[in-house]
Design a protein around this motif. Structure first.
Motif, PDB file in Angstrom:
ATOM      1  N   THR A 326      94.466  10.449 -51.307  1.00 29.75           N
ATOM      2  CA  THR A 326      94.346  10.021 -49.913  1.00 29.75           C
ATOM      3  C   THR A 326      93.540   8.729 -49.792  1.00 29.75           C
ATOM      4  N   ASP A 329      90.646   6.292 -43.197  1.00 24.25           N
ATOM      5  CA  ASP A 329      90.725   5.229 -42.192  1.00 24.25           C
ATOM      6  C   ASP A 329      89.434   4.417 -42.117  1.00 24.25           C
ATOM      7  N   ARG A 353     100.564  11.655 -42.768  1.00 26.01           N
ATOM      8  CA  ARG A 353      99.229  11.673 -42.168  1.00 26.01           C
ATOM      9  C   ARG A 353      98.667  13.089 -42.296  1.00 26.01           C
ATOM     10  N   ALA A 359      91.372  16.277 -42.241  1.00 26.45           N
ATOM     11  CA  ALA A 359      91.087  14.858 -42.474  1.00 26.45           C
ATOM     12  C   ALA A 359      89.644  14.610 -42.910  1.00 26.45           C
ATOM     13  N   ASN A 364      92.685  10.663 -44.556  1.00 25.35           N
ATOM     14  CA  ASN A 364      93.632  10.515 -43.438  1.00 25.35           C
ATOM     15  C   ASN A 364      95.086  10.278 -43.844  1.00 25.35           C
ATOM     16  N   GLN A 365      95.301   9.492 -44.880  1.00 27.67           N
ATOM     17  CA  GLN A 365      96.665   9.174 -45.302  1.00 27.67           C
ATOM     18  C   GLN A 365      96.901   9.761 -46.687  1.00 27.67           C
TER      19      GLN A 365
END
Length: 395
Positions: A326, A329, A353, A359, A364-365
């Motif tokens: 991941t 952000d 996402r 998260a 986040n990603q």
């Protein structure tokens, strides 16, 4: 067969359980909090019926929902969420309606850290000694016996929630204030230099392991969330024989059937392992998708086959590594989504996402990227986590 899925909508990647069960000829009945229109056409089409409740935490309301579905569709054969948060709800409903699977009295050994330790020892698997603490006096006695640093976590808890690392007297006093003797805690020595890894799999109706795998974290989850570090965890191409032997002994001791399992270990610097936790469900997040990518399999489909009395069918393909990685952000990375796609091409199997619930812990990603070697794994982690250099201007 009538199969009730608790919370069929969330998490979204678990919706595939409904799809594959329907494909296997099962009447899938859903109970959840989301409005029917929110489910989307694919999930709607996989559910024979959906009963919306105001609050899944309200056991009496959920019991009424099950009773209605029982009255309308006949005896219920399975009730399952595949989600740790609802394990106790699932068990209470199974007991109320005499449904196959774990009942409340069988959950004690998979919900309480102190009870897990007993079964790890019965399986002759190494553990670190721990203490149950209910009062401040017991807290200080445990710390005196175990010595700092220690990990303090709820004896009955989920994941790393409300977990503390106590390294100093200041940490102990802070924990004491936060805790307030509100719940029973379990203390155990902090394992220095341990690498967090797992032995995971799926059991058939007789309790035999029909699928097994393992993954390793780049950092322990407690450090991950406290430091907001970059996450990478890797489905291994092969399982260390020692880890496999320990994992199989634990599975036998816990004696579960027709379930996924997720057992956490620390690998020590000397190559041995200590068992940490037995989880009576899948690993969270997108891990099941990573299992599928690494093993070229559809575990949702294989699970549906087992539930309906069929066999587990191995893909026959050679396993690969699968890196779950991941970006947060909060940080600026050197390589964005387009660069990651360009670099790894068809090896990038999945990107999404992360739900807000995961998260803070994981980032986040999310990307899932396959690899053939440890060198490729290292390259993936280095590339995705490389951050932009901060330029300092001297005036």
């Amino acid at each position: 067969m009538n199969y009730i899925l608790i919370s069929p909508y969330y998490p979204s990647n678990f919706q595939s359980f409904a799809h594959r069960l329907k494909d296997a000829g099962v009447n899938v009945l859903g109970i959840g909090e989301e409005p029917y229109d929110q489910l989307g056409s694919a999930l709607q089409n996989s559910l024979k019926e959906y009963y919306r409740v105001k609050n899944l935490e309200d056991i009496e309301e959920v019991k009424r929902a099950v009773a209605f579905l029982f009255y309308k569709h006949g005896p219920i054969d399975r009730i399952e969420s595949n989600n740790e948060y609802w394990l106790e709800l699932d068990a209470q409903l199974r007991e109320q309606f005499n449904v196959f699977g774990n009942k409340p009295n069988e959950l004690k050994k998979v919900k309480y850290k102190s009870e897990m330790k007993k079964l790890f020892k019965k399986a002759d698997v190494p553990v670190v000694e721990g203490r149950v603490v209910k009062t401040k006096n017991e807290l200080y006695k445990a710390i005196n016996d175990l010595a700092l640093p220690v990990i303090a976590k709820p004896d009955n808890g989920v994941g790393s929630a409300a977990t503390f690392k106590l390294s100093s007297e200041e940490d102990v006093h802070h924990f004491e204030e936060e805790w307030g003797e509100a719940q029973v805690y379990f203390l155990e020595p902090y394992v220095e230099g341990g690498v967090l890894c797992t032995f995971d799999g799926l059991l058939d109706q007789e309790g035999n392991i029909v699928f097994q795998t393992s993954f390793t974290y780049n950092v322990p989850t407690l450090e991950l969330v406290k430091g907001q570090l970059d996450l990478a965890y890797v489905i291994q191409k092969e399982i260390d024989p020692k880890l496999e032997a320990y994992g199989k002994a634990i599975v036998k001791a816990f004696d579960m059937k027709e379930r996924f399992f997720h057992i956490e270990f620390f690998k020590l610097e000397n190559g041995d392992y200590v068992a940490l936790e037995y989880n009576n469900r899948l690993a969270g997040g997108y891990t099941i998708d990573m299992y599928n990518f690494a093993h070229f399999i559809d575990l949702f489909n294989q699970y549906a086959s087992l539930v309906t009395g069929g066999e587990f069918k191995d893909s026959g393909a050679e396993n690969q590594f699968c890196v779950g990685i991941t970006q947060r952000d909060a940080y600026e990375y050197k390589h964005d989504r387009n660069a990651i796609y360009e670099r790894f091409g068809n090896s990038l199997k999945f990107e999404q996402r992360m739900p807000e619930a995961f998260a803070e812990l994981q980032g986040n990603q999310f990307y899932a990227i396959n690899a053939n070697s440890q060198e490729e794994v290292d390259d993936i982690i280095s590339f995705v986590h490389e951050r932009k250099q901060e330029i300092l201007l001297c005036i």
